[in-house]
Design a protein around this motif. Structure first.
Motif, PDB file in Angstrom:
ATOM      1  N   GLY A 204     -45.978  58.590  95.656  1.00  0.00           N
ATOM      2  CA  GLY A 204     -45.605  58.395  97.047  1.00  0.00           C
ATOM      3  C   GLY A 204     -46.682  58.679  98.056  1.00  0.00           C
ATOM      4  O   GLY A 204     -46.406  58.707  99.260  1.00  0.00           O
ATOM      5  N   CYS A 205     -47.921  58.895  97.626  1.00  0.00           N
ATOM      6  CA  CYS A 205     -49.008  59.149  98.563  1.00  0.00           C
ATOM      7  C   CYS A 205     -49.550  57.842  99.131  1.00  0.00           C
ATOM      8  O   CYS A 205     -49.455  56.787  98.505  1.00  0.00           O
ATOM      9  N   SER A 206     -50.141  57.937 100.308  1.00  0.00           N
ATOM     10  CA  SER A 206     -50.909  56.837 100.861  1.00  0.00           C
ATOM     11  C   SER A 206     -52.347  57.014 100.378  1.00  0.00           C
ATOM     12  O   SER A 206     -52.944  58.077 100.562  1.00  0.00           O
ATOM     13  N   VAL A 207     -52.900  55.983  99.743  1.00  0.00           N
ATOM     14  CA  VAL A 207     -54.189  56.130  99.050  1.00  0.00           C
ATOM     15  C   VAL A 207     -55.172  55.051  99.482  1.00  0.00           C
ATOM     16  O   VAL A 207     -54.819  53.873  99.580  1.00  0.00           O
ATOM     17  N   THR A 208     -56.386  55.466  99.723  1.00  0.00           N
ATOM     18  CA  THR A 208     -57.514  54.554  99.918  1.00  0.00           C
ATOM     19  C   THR A 208     -58.491  54.794  98.779  1.00  0.00           C
ATOM     20  O   THR A 208     -58.786  55.948  98.449  1.00  0.00           O
ATOM     21  N   THR A 209     -58.981  53.731  98.173  1.00  0.00           N
ATOM     22  CA  THR A 209     -59.941  53.894  97.078  1.00  0.00           C
ATOM     23  C   THR A 209     -61.349  53.559  97.536  1.00  0.00           C
ATOM     24  O   THR A 209     -61.568  52.684  98.384  1.00  0.00           O
ATOM     25  N   LEU A 210     -62.282  54.268  96.964  1.00  0.00           N
ATOM     26  CA  LEU A 210     -63.712  54.073  97.188  1.00  0.00           C
ATOM     27  C   LEU A 210     -64.369  53.895  95.836  1.00  0.00           C
ATOM     28  O   LEU A 210     -64.045  54.619  94.891  1.00  0.00           O
ATOM     29  N   ASN A 211     -65.270  52.927  95.708  1.00  0.00           N
ATOM     30  CA  ASN A 211     -65.895  52.618  94.413  1.00  0.00           C
ATOM     31  C   ASN A 211     -64.833  52.390  93.343  1.00  0.00           C
ATOM     32  O   ASN A 211     -64.947  52.853  92.212  1.00  0.00           O
ATOM     33  N   GLY A 212     -63.795  51.655  93.725  1.00  0.00           N
ATOM     34  CA  GLY A 212     -62.677  51.426  92.824  1.00  0.00           C
ATOM     35  C   GLY A 212     -62.866  50.273  91.866  1.00  0.00           C
ATOM     36  O   GLY A 212     -62.095  50.119  90.924  1.00  0.00           O
ATOM     37  N   GLU A 213     -63.888  49.429  92.095  1.00  0.00           N
ATOM     38  CA  GLU A 213     -64.142  48.327  91.178  1.00  0.00           C
ATOM     39  C   GLU A 213     -64.861  48.843  89.938  1.00  0.00           C
ATOM     40  O   GLU A 213     -65.873  49.548  90.036  1.00  0.00           O
ATOM     41  N   ARG A 214     -64.354  48.498  88.776  1.00  0.00           N
ATOM     42  CA  ARG A 214     -65.003  48.923  87.533  1.00  0.00           C
ATOM     43  C   ARG A 214     -66.291  48.159  87.349  1.00  0.00           C
ATOM     44  O   ARG A 214     -66.306  46.951  87.110  1.00  0.00           O
ATOM     45  N   ASP A 215     -67.387  48.878  87.473  1.00  0.00           N
ATOM     46  CA  ASP A 215     -68.720  48.268  87.486  1.00  0.00           C
ATOM     47  C   ASP A 215     -69.586  49.024  86.484  1.00  0.00           C
ATOM     48  O   ASP A 215     -69.892  50.202  86.680  1.00  0.00           O
ATOM     49  N   GLY A 216     -70.002  48.332  85.421  1.00  0.00           N
ATOM     50  CA  GLY A 216     -70.775  48.964  84.367  1.00  0.00           C
ATOM     51  C   GLY A 216     -72.129  49.476  84.796  1.00  0.00           C
ATOM     52  O   GLY A 216     -72.755  50.282  84.106  1.00  0.00           O
ATOM     53  N   ARG A 217     -72.606  49.032  85.952  1.00  0.00           N
ATOM     54  CA  ARG A 217     -73.897  49.527  86.471  1.00  0.00           C
ATOM     55  C   ARG A 217     -73.715  50.789  87.306  1.00  0.00           C
ATOM     56  O   ARG A 217     -74.703  51.371  87.762  1.00  0.00           O
TER      57      ARG A 217
END
Length: 471
Positions: A204-217
């Motif tokens: 139930g939290c309000s969430v913002t993601t940062l660096n959320g894309e799965r990036d192998g580099r």
């Protein structure tokens, strides 16, 4: 071959597809008949996971392929998918050029030393049991392990009003349900730690993601969640209305935190907060030798105590087997709740931090309740860690009556302590000193650094003299 957290190093150097293949063969030859294999998002992970799977099947074991999952997701899943062991292909907080292998048993614990040695011995001498074509193992797709982990996190967390019906589709900035009206920024570090964002939305939290894309580099930031590496997270939280921020490393077994003001929370302080909340009178918390006295003070305030271990989350997890040890952690960001699992679980730590803030108030105010001590840290490069540490131990034994030599050399004095220990992964000797006053901490620190540098200089001189004599 294996350190305290498996094997880890540069791909193409210490870590190769051949090594991964041989570890798979060794596990199958040791009698592990069904092994779940996962990986973090690193570009080399697919190749190495394929090699582990091939090695397992070559010697008759089945490989259950989990794909990209967090290390705690993989560790928790071993028994859930009816396996004997698990392998996570990850270099954790190391740079993207590195990779490695972490091995897990059916209890969600990292392989202990005897199990690791058995695998390493087989790899070292090539004692494998390859099977005929009719006896080869199979490759099987794993069920949705992330969904299982999210279910467990929801059951383990009480935010007082969250109904667990958030859709958790992982979109940046999506509003959650109610979740004590908490707003959280999650820096997933371009790895599988984006699971945390989904789990918090479930709550139930309000969430913002940062660096959320799965990036192998790992292009968003360096993998280790330090204060410097989390500069973007700190800035975003400070200028927004989030209640706190969390950051993971490359495989989400570590979690560090940022207050609503954008201040990075020191690992010792976070350990003190978690320990004080989950320990009760007469219980103990496990933490390594380099843990601050601030944690001792926090635990004493609730009638609990600290039991110190060697540095490494595997050693902390081992201590959690002891009666009365209810929580374990490392200031580097590894947090273990044995009532849930015996592996460091970054997403669980984030959920339990949300619980703490929801029930006890703003994180910045909680941080202020932990009295800290002046602490000094540095690393000294050395060409001979073993020789340098032996010289340091001898010198400190001449100066102090009692030494703790479980992991390097730790000296306790009336108003502080110092620790000199060799890095487990780099050609460095690490020096830490802490005391009740800044002057005393500096005195202990300067003494230890000067000693290490003198011993290292003596070692180099002896080596040069030996080389010259040899010519």
């Amino acid at each position: 071959m294996f350190g305290t957290s498996g094997v880890r190093g540069e791909v193409g150097g210490k870590v190769t597809a051949q090594l991964a293949f041989d570890v798979g063969r060794a596990l199958a030859s040791e009698g592990y008949e069904r092994v779940v294999v996962g990986r973090d998002a690193r570009e080399s992970g697919q190749l190495l996971a394929d090699a582990v799977s091939a090695g397992l099947r070559d010697c008759g074991a089945d490989a259950v392929r989990a794909g990209v999952v967090a290390t705690p997701t993989l560790a928790r899943s071993v028994w859930q998918v009816d396996c004997d062991a698990g392998v996570e292909v990850t270099a954790s907080h190391n740079p993207p050029t590195d990779n490695g292998l972490k091995l897990w048993d059916v209890t969600s614990r990292a392989f202990d030393r005897p199990k690791l040695d058995a695998v390493a011995d087989r790899v070292g001498d090539g004692r494998f049991t390859p099977r005929s074509s009719s006896e080869l193992g199979s490759e099987i797709a794993a069920p949705d392990l992330e969904a299982n982990h999210r279910d467990a996190l929801r059951e383990a967390t009480d935010l007082g009003g969250a109904d667990g019906l958030g859709d958790g589709d992982g979109l940046d900035g999506e509003e959650g349900r109610d979740g004590a009206n908490l707003s959280v920024v999650v820096d997933a570090g371009n790895g599988p730690g984006v699971l945390t964002a989904d789990a918090l939305r479930d709550l139930g939290c309000s969430v913002t993601t940062l660096n959320g894309e799965r990036d192998g580099r790992l292009s968003g930031r360096p993998s280790e969640p330090t204060a410097d590496h989390c500069a973007d997270l700190r800035a975003i939280v400070a200028r927004g209305d989030a209640d706190f921020g969390v950051a993971h490393d490359g495989d989400a077994d570590r979690t560090m935190a940022v207050t609503e003001d954008g201040e990075f929370v020191a690992g010792d302080v976070l350990l003190a907060l978690f320990g004080r909340r989950y320990a009760e009178e007469g219980t103990r918390v496990a933490a390594p030798l380099n843990t601050s006295l601030a944690v001792d003070d926090a635990l004493e305030s609730v009638g609990a105590s600290l039991t110190r271990t060697r540095v490494g989350d595997g050693y902390v997890a081992d201590r959690l087997r002891d009666e009365g040890v209810v929580f374990g952690g490392e200031p580097s960001g590894a947090w273990i709740w044995p009532d849930e699992a015996h592996c460091p679980d970054g997403p669980l730590a984030a959920c339990r931090l949300a619980e703490l803030v929801a029930e006890e108030g703003p994180l910045s105010e909680l941080v202020e309740t932990v009295a800290t001590y002046p602490t000094k840290r540095t690393s000294v490069r050395t060409d001979d860690k073993r020789g340098t540490m032996a010289g340091v131990a001898d010198a400190l034994a001449d100066r102090h009556d009692e030494l703790d030599t479980r992991d390097g050399v730790r000296v306790e004095v009336e108003d502080g302590w110092l620790l000199v220990r060799a890095s487990g992964t780099q050609p460095l000797v690490r020096v830490t000193a802490e005391a009740e006053t800044d002057d005393r901490a500096s005195e202990l620190f300067d003494e230890a650094v000067a000693l290490v540098e003198r011993v290292e200089g003596d070692e180099r001189s002896a080596s040069a003299t030996s080389g010259a004599t040899g010519r």
